[in-house]
Design a protein around this motif. Sequence first.
Motif, short mmCIF file in Angstrom:
data_model
loop_
_atom_site.label_atom_id
_atom_site.label_comp_id
_atom_site.label_asym_id
_atom_site.label_seq_id
_atom_site.Cartn_x
_atom_site.Cartn_y
_atom_site.Cartn_z
N TYR A 220 0.84 -1.20 0.00
CA TYR A 220 0.00 0.00 0.00
C TYR A 220 0.88 1.25 0.00
O TYR A 220 0.57 2.24 -0.67
N SER A 221 1.96 1.22 0.77
CA SER A 221 2.88 2.36 0.79
C SER A 221 3.52 2.54 -0.58
O SER A 221 3.67 3.67 -1.06
N LYS A 222 3.89 1.44 -1.21
CA LYS A 222 4.48 1.52 -2.54
C LYS A 222 3.48 2.11 -3.53
O LYS A 222 3.86 2.92 -4.38
N MET A 223 2.23 1.71 -3.41
CA MET A 223 1.19 2.19 -4.33
C MET A 223 0.98 3.69 -4.17
O MET A 223 0.74 4.41 -5.14
N SER A 224 1.03 4.16 -2.93
CA SER A 224 0.73 5.57 -2.68
C SER A 224 1.93 6.48 -2.90
O SER A 224 1.76 7.67 -3.17
N ARG A 225 3.13 5.94 -2.80
CA ARG A 225 4.35 6.75 -2.88
C ARG A 225 4.40 7.54 -4.18
O ARG A 225 4.31 7.00 -5.26
N GLY A 226 4.51 8.85 -4.02
CA GLY A 226 4.59 9.73 -5.19
C GLY A 226 3.25 10.05 -5.80
O GLY A 226 3.17 10.81 -6.75
N ASN A 227 2.17 9.45 -5.27
CA ASN A 227 0.83 9.67 -5.82
C ASN A 227 -0.07 10.50 -4.91
O ASN A 227 -0.94 11.21 -5.41
N ILE A 228 0.11 10.35 -3.59
CA ILE A 228 -0.67 11.13 -2.64
C ILE A 228 0.25 11.60 -1.52
O ILE A 228 1.31 11.02 -1.29
N ASP A 229 -0.18 12.63 -0.81
CA ASP A 229 0.56 13.12 0.34
C ASP A 229 0.37 12.14 1.49
O ASP A 229 -0.75 11.82 1.86
N VAL A 230 1.49 11.64 2.05
CA VAL A 230 1.45 10.65 3.12
C VAL A 230 2.36 11.10 4.26
O VAL A 230 3.50 11.50 4.02
N THR A 231 1.84 11.01 5.48
CA THR A 231 2.63 11.26 6.67
C THR A 231 2.59 10.01 7.53
O THR A 231 1.50 9.49 7.81
#
Length: 138
Positions: A123-134
């Motif tokens: 899930y982290s890989k999927m979101s990386r660079g696509n949404i703001d994550v903290t």
Amino acid sequence: MSTIENVLYTGKTHTTGGRDGVARSDDGRLDIKLSPPGGNGAGTNPEQLFAAGWSACFIGAIGRAAKEKRVAVPADTAVDAEVDLGTGDGGFFLQARLTVSLPGLPRAVAQELIEAAHQLCPYSKMSRGNIDVTIALA
């Protein structure tokens, strides 16, 4: 983009009605009503489902990272996930915050596990660079 060489599992669902509908898995284990976020509907929403899936997967990634580093994962490890649905220039977007609790571990060790888990978790890989994550340690 990475490609999968060996499929381990395929989750299958059938959804009707969109945010005011129902979602069912092909094996019958998931059968839920859906409702828009913040509404008075009886069901859950995609943002809650995404938060639940990501937090569960992230705990699994922590376990994997801990095994590699020969660290015992506390039994009461927890991840509080928040997924925001919002608008911006160009339409609708998501952003997310994960707050990780690893009680009893030294802060430096816990932070190392979180960083490793963020690299391992699909899930982290999927979101990386696509949404703001903290991602933060509680």
